[in-house]
Every structure is written in structure tokens, then in C-alpha cells.
Design a protein around this motif. Structure first.
Motif, PDB file in Angstrom:
ATOM      1  N   VAL A   6      -0.644 -10.468   0.386  1.00 63.45           N
ATOM      2  CA  VAL A   6      -1.057  -9.860  -0.869  1.00 63.45           C
ATOM      3  C   VAL A   6      -1.966  -8.675  -0.553  1.00 63.45           C
ATOM      4  N   ASP A  40      -4.311  -5.590  -1.948  1.00 64.33           N
ATOM      5  CA  ASP A  40      -5.047  -5.086  -3.097  1.00 64.33           C
ATOM      6  C   ASP A  40      -5.841  -3.864  -2.700  1.00 64.33           C
ATOM      7  N   ARG A  41      -6.188  -3.058  -3.689  1.00 61.01           N
ATOM      8  CA  ARG A  41      -7.094  -1.946  -3.404  1.00 61.01           C
ATOM      9  C   ARG A  41      -8.407  -2.242  -4.120  1.00 61.01           C
ATOM     10  N   ILE A  42      -9.444  -2.485  -3.334  1.00 58.80           N
ATOM     11  CA  ILE A  42     -10.752  -2.779  -3.898  1.00 58.80           C
ATOM     12  C   ILE A  42     -11.635  -1.588  -3.612  1.00 58.80           C
ATOM     13  N   ASP A  63      -8.116  -0.654   1.078  1.00 56.87           N
ATOM     14  CA  ASP A  63      -6.995  -1.586   0.989  1.00 56.87           C
ATOM     15  C   ASP A  63      -7.347  -2.877   1.713  1.00 56.87           C
ATOM     16  N   ASP A 113       2.383  -6.375  -3.477  1.00 57.40           N
ATOM     17  CA  ASP A 113       1.550  -5.196  -3.319  1.00 57.40           C
ATOM     18  C   ASP A 113       0.970  -4.843  -4.685  1.00 57.40           C
ATOM     19  N   ASN A 114      -0.336  -5.109  -4.847  1.00 54.39           N
ATOM     20  CA  ASN A 114      -0.967  -4.863  -6.141  1.00 54.39           C
ATOM     21  C   ASN A 114      -1.592  -3.474  -6.241  1.00 54.39           C
ATOM     22  N   ARG A 115      -1.401  -2.647  -5.218  1.00 54.90           N
ATOM     23  CA  ARG A 115      -2.005  -1.315  -5.248  1.00 54.90           C
ATOM     24  C   ARG A 115      -1.269  -0.441  -6.255  1.00 54.90           C
ATOM     25  N   LYS A 116      -2.009   0.424  -6.895  1.00 57.32           N
ATOM     26  CA  LYS A 116      -1.381   1.330  -7.866  1.00 57.32           C
ATOM     27  C   LYS A 116      -1.090   2.661  -7.179  1.00 57.32           C
TER      28      LYS A 116
END
Lengths: 142, 434
Positions: B360, B362-364, B368, B429-432
Motif C-alpha cells: 500500500v 500513500d503520500r503523507i 511517499d 496506490d493511494n497517491r494522487k
């Protein structure tokens, strides 16, 4: 010594309820239990009335389970009772991984479950110091 | 019998390259003249066939993708009139319309030659009895190998897929010496054999050719042990020809690509830049002899690397490694290429069952972050937190050294990672991207 059931649980809502429901549906009773939790998972440890049945129904529902051996020691129910037992363990150089107590109480004692690093030596030390230990079959009668 | 065609399979590199260039120029001329799609793409890149003067000039040509093939359904990329096409095959295409490919008489002839080479490399000769348990039909597996067996002069048993009991009966009664099917079906057959009390000694089976799906070295050993055979990996894809694009030799150290018929390249799937030998990337093929359905720099989306070191078998053609995964599964996290198969290779060390995992991303803030979820297994579990944390740390540091990237490892309950039919979903992939 007593056989204990351990179950891996994710730290998410409803998991514990789901697991205990499976046990109760199978007619398995929890005689003692404790939960160790970390940020994302927990381990439930329990003494149950029917270990084989519990393992079977939990595995069928895809739970990860383990069976390990613990000591069930009668500890005098008075101030310092537990401290004395722990001192004996310490003197015999036995490491205690964790402990928790039995729900129902026999006589004037508390029943404490110990997970130790050397179960044989711990049993010897208990016997040597006149502490009574309870076996699996006996637990069901308490 | 060591080679089917020693002249070509063991040709000196300089002679091979001369032939490759001649054939590449002919192929580029052919598609420029006969396929509007290729002509337009070349014109847009400011290229004409005369610009291909050396083998390195291939790099100037635009790539062809699976989408291009779909867009030209059904016959848009055929380079000959339909009267020249003697056979059609089509890919199974999980979504939408299939990809259709065609063959002239000469194409079938070349394909038969190459599958004959494969059969010999896998241990077959004229006396072999070859049972083909790949599906016959639009799928290239069955008929592709079938023609190779006939070319070789061995006996073909065109059993096709399925009907396991009958497979075993014929195998026994006909004295099958070589089995061709998918590796998973080979394992299934081995299990069924055990159930029905047939021992490997009861059969004449000695060799197997397995492909059409990715498999591992561990699976090979299992198949070899349980069937008592030598198991050979074959590679191919219908877009390029079908089975027989490359084959393992007895060294079992990579698959020789028939370079007198195809030019392989490895590219970085994100930039398209050509990669050196030994570097893992996406495999790209250009066909050199195909008439009906030539392909120019076709992106297979299969990930592997190429090895140009001389092989002890005597063949001079480059070798490709086992397919390591698909480029569509690749993630780029903080500039690092990450493949689910890398994670899998670490997890198999800690598991006696097929590991179930999920990546998974994410971009926090602007960073990344990669979380790897692993399903708890009997082997990893303990009643002590300390031991579980120990294993988790070990897996975490192994993953870090393999990926070159820090990961958050999360242990989840068994069966909690979603199973899909067929291909497992390994990445979220939850990155926009905007």
C-alpha cells in the motif's frame, strides 16, 4: 502444566467480538484470558474448556492459533502472595514472559498462570517451595 | 540429438548480427509499405526505412504497445492481404476484445522450425512421443508446439487441456516421453498420479516443456522430482509469435532467445531507455522474419534481464532470465523501482506456504510511504509479543535491503487480504497524480 490457546488478532474493531462468538457458538467456555496488545495487533491467550474444539473452529474461520504450555500455580490470596512466588522464580533464575490470573477462585488462593522460559525448572522450584500447581483436568472442575 | 539447427543456433555473433540487420531492414520496409499504423508512427518521428542503417538504429523506432494492438482490432496491423493469411490466433484477453494475430504459410513454417528447436533443446528426438496438454484452438500453445513435433518427426499426441484421467491413461498406454503443458497443470497431474497409484517408474515420461505462466525454480524442482523428468521452461507470447520465442537448454540457466528471428531489448519501463545486459527491465521484441503480423519494438510488459555471456551448451543466442513479474505492477517510490515479486522473494523465506501480502503506497505530506501488509501465518505466530516483533524486525530489514527503501510492516489476519479470481491484487496506490 496447562495447555493454553493463543490467537492472533488484528487491532481493528469487532475482531475480538467475532472471535469470542465463534468459541461460544462451538460451546467452548473461556476459563481465563489475557490480551497482549501492540499498536497494530494483539494476542489473545486463554485457557478454554475444550482446546481441540477451539483450535478446530478457529482454524476453520482462518484464525492463526498456537498452543503453548503454561504453569497454573495456586498463590496464597494475601498481600505478598504473588511477590513470594515471583521471588522464588527469580532465585531459580527463571524468566517470566507474562502472567495472568484465573477468573474463578479455588479455596483461599488465587490461581495465576505463568508463561516462563524454562517450564521444567519452574515446576521443580514451585514443588520445592511447597506451592501447589493445577493440571488441565482439575481446572475444569474449579 | 543436441541441436535442431546448429548452423543458426550456434552461429558466430558477427554472422548473426549481419543477418539480423538484413532482416530488420526488410521488416521495417515491409511494415512501412504495408501497415498504415507503423508508417504513420515512423513519419511522426521523422523516420523512413532508410534511417535504419545499423542494428543500433532500432532504438530510434517508436514502441508498439498492447493498446496499439487492441486499437487495431481485428486485422489493422496485418501486413499482407487476407489471401496470404493461412491461420488466425487470438489472445485470451481478460478485458474487452482479444488481440488477433495472423500467419502466412511461411510464418507457420518458421514457427514450426523454432518449436522444433525448443523440443530438441528440451530433450526430444524423432523417437519421442510428445503429449501436448496445452489448449488447442485460438490459444497459440497447443497448435504452436504441435507443428514443431511434426517438423521434428516425433509422434504428437494432440490431447489438449483437461480430462486428467484420460491424460494419465494415454500417457501410460502410448508411452509418452515428453509432456507439454502449463507448470501448474504438471503439478496437478503429478498429484493425480499419486492418488491413482501411478508411479513415475510406470511411465516412459522423461522430459517436460512448461510455460504460458510464470513459475519458480522451486516449482521446477517439485515437478522434476515428482514426475521423474527434466523440466524445461519455454517462453513466448502470441503477439510476437506464440510459444518458442525462447527456450532453456540443458544448463537450465536462462532461456535462449532465437535471435535469428527476434531482436530482444530491455528497457526501463518508466522512461523507455534501453538498458544494459544484466539490468532488469521490460522485455521488448522486434520480429525479423514474420510476414503477416510483424511487430516493431513490442513492449511485452514482462520483466527480466538479458545475459550475453557464452553458454556451455554451445548456443550463441542471448539468454533471458525467468520472468520476474509484470511492468504494470511496478511502483516508483521515492525514485526507487519496486516490484511486488521482490517482496514475495523475501517473504517466501519466512513462510512454508504461499505468502499473502499487499503493498500500500500513500503520500503523507510530500513523502511517499510504503506499507507492506503480511498475513500472519502459523510459522510466524507465537504467544509472545517479543518473538513476533523479532520476526517483524527481521522481515523489515530484509525488505529494506532488497528494496533499498524503508517500509512499514503490518501484520494482518489470515484471509484478510482480498483474493481475486486468478491474478492476485498485490498493490494499492493511494497517491494522487495530477
Amino acid at each position: 502444566m496447562v495447555k493454553q490457546l493463543s490467537v492472533f488478532l488484528e487491532n481493528s474493531k469487532g475482531r475480538l467480538a467475532h472471535m469470542t462468538r465463534i468459541l461460544s457458538d462451538a460451546g467452548v467456555d473461556l476459563l481465563a484470558l489475557s490480551i497482549a496488545d501492540t499498536t497494530d495487533f494483539g494476542i489473545l491467550r486463554a485457557i478454554v474448556t475444550d482446546l481441540d474444539k477451539a483450535v478446530e473452529v478457529l482454524k476453520a474461520e482462518a484464525y492463526t492459533v498456537a498452543v503453548s504450555e503454561v504453569l497454573a500455580v495456586m498463590v496464597p490470596d494475601k498481600p505478598g502472595g504473588l511477590a513470594d512466588v515471583l521471588r522464588i522464580m527469580n532465585d531459580a533464575d527463571i524468566g517470566v514472559e507474562y502472567l495472568y490470573s484465573f477468573v474463578r477462585k479455588p479455596e483461599e488462593s488465587a490461581l495465576i498462570l505463568f508463561k516462563v522460559d524454562d517450564i521444567q525448572r519452574a515446576m521443580d522450584a514451585m514443588q520445592h517451595n511447597g506451592l501447589r500447581m493445577v493440571e488441565q483436568e482439575e481446572l475444569l472442575k474449579i | 540429438m543436441k541441436y535442431w539447427n546448429e548452423t543458426y543456433e550456434c552461429m558466430k555473433r558477427s554472422d548473426l548480427e549481419r543477418i539480423q540487420l538484413e532482416r530488420l531492414q526488410a521488416t521495417v520496409n515491409h511494415v512501412y509499405k504495408n501497415v498504415p499504423f507503423y508508417r504513420t508512427k515512423m513519419q511522426q518521428a521523422g523516420l523512413s526505412p532508410a534511417d535504419i542503417r545499423t542494428l543500433d538504429d532500432l532504438e530510434k523506432l517508436p514502441f508498439t504497445t498492447k493498446q496499439d494492438l487492441r486499437d487495431n482490432y481485428p486485422f489493422g496491423l496485418f501486413a499482407v492481404p487476407q489471401s496470404e493469411v493461412v491461420r488466425i490466433h487470438a489472445s485470451s484477453g481478460t478485458t474487452g476484445k482479444p488481440i488477433v494475430v495472423g500467419y502466412t504459410k511461411k510464418d507457420i513454417d518458421a514457427w514450426s522450425e523454432l518449436t522444433a528447436r525448443c523440443l530438441v533443446a528440451a530433450g526430444a528426438d524423432r523417437n519421442s512421443v510428445v503429449q501436448i496438454s496445452y489448449g488447442y484452438g485460438l490459444f497459440t500453445g497447443g497448435l504452436g508446439l504441435h507443428y514443431g513435433v511434426e517438423r521434428l518427426g516425433a509422434t504428437v499426441v494432440p490431447m489438449s487441456a483437461g480430462n486428467t484421467k484420460k491424460q494419465l491413461m494415454l500417457m501410460k498406454d502410448f508411452g509418452t516421453t515428453l509432456l507439454a503443458c502449463t507448470p501448474s497443470y504438471a503439478l496437478y497431474l503429478a498429484e493425480e498420479m499419486e492418488h491413482s497409484g501411478i508411479r513415475p517408474e510406470d511411465l516412459r515420461l522423461r522430459y517436460g516443456i512448461f510455460g504460458a505462466e510464470p513459475w519458480t525454480e522451486g516449482m521446477r524442482r517439485k515437478i522434476e522430482e515428482r514426475l521423474g523428468i527434466r523440466a524445461t521452461d519455454i517462453y513466448g507470447l502470441s503477439e510476437v509469435m506464440g510459444p518458442g520465442v525462447s527456450i532453456e537448454c540443458e544448463q537450465q540457466d536462462g532461456l535462449h532467445i532465437f535471435e535469428d528471428h527476434f531482436i530482444p531489448e530491455i528497457i526501463d519501463p518508466s522512461t523507455g531507455a534501453r538498458q544494459d545486459y544484466g539490468t532488469t527491465g521490460e522485455l521488448v521484441f522486434t520480429s525479423l522474419t514474420k510476414e503477416a503480423f510483424p511487430v516493431i519494438r513490442y513492449r511485452t510488459r514482462d520483466l527480466t534481464n538479458l545475459n550475453n555471456k557464452p553458454c556451455a551448451c554451445g548456443r550463441t543466442h542471448v539468454r533471458m532470465n525467468r520472468i520476474m513479474g509484470r511492468s504494470d505492477d511496478m511502483l516508483i517510490i521515492r525514485g526507487v523501482n519496486v516490484f511486488p515479486t521482490q517482496v514475495e522473494s523475501v517473504l517466501t523465506r519466512y513462510s512454508d506456504v504461499e505468502p499473502q501480502y499487499l503493498l500500500v503506497v500513500d503520500r503523507i505530506g510530500n513523502l511517499d510511504v510504503l506499507e507492506v501488509q503480511i498475513e500472519m501465518s502459523q510459522k510466524l505466530f507465537s504467544d509472545e509479543v517479543r518473538r513476533i516483533e523479532e520476526v517483524r524486525r527481521k522481515i523489515g530489514s530484509d525488505l529494506e535491503s532488497v528494496l533499498g527503501l524503508g517500509v512499514n510492516l503490518k501484520l494482518v489476519e489470515p484471509k484478510s487480504i482480498e483474493r481475486s479470481q486468478g491474478k492476485a491484487k498485490r498493490v494499492i496506490d493511494n497517491r494522487k497524480y495530477d
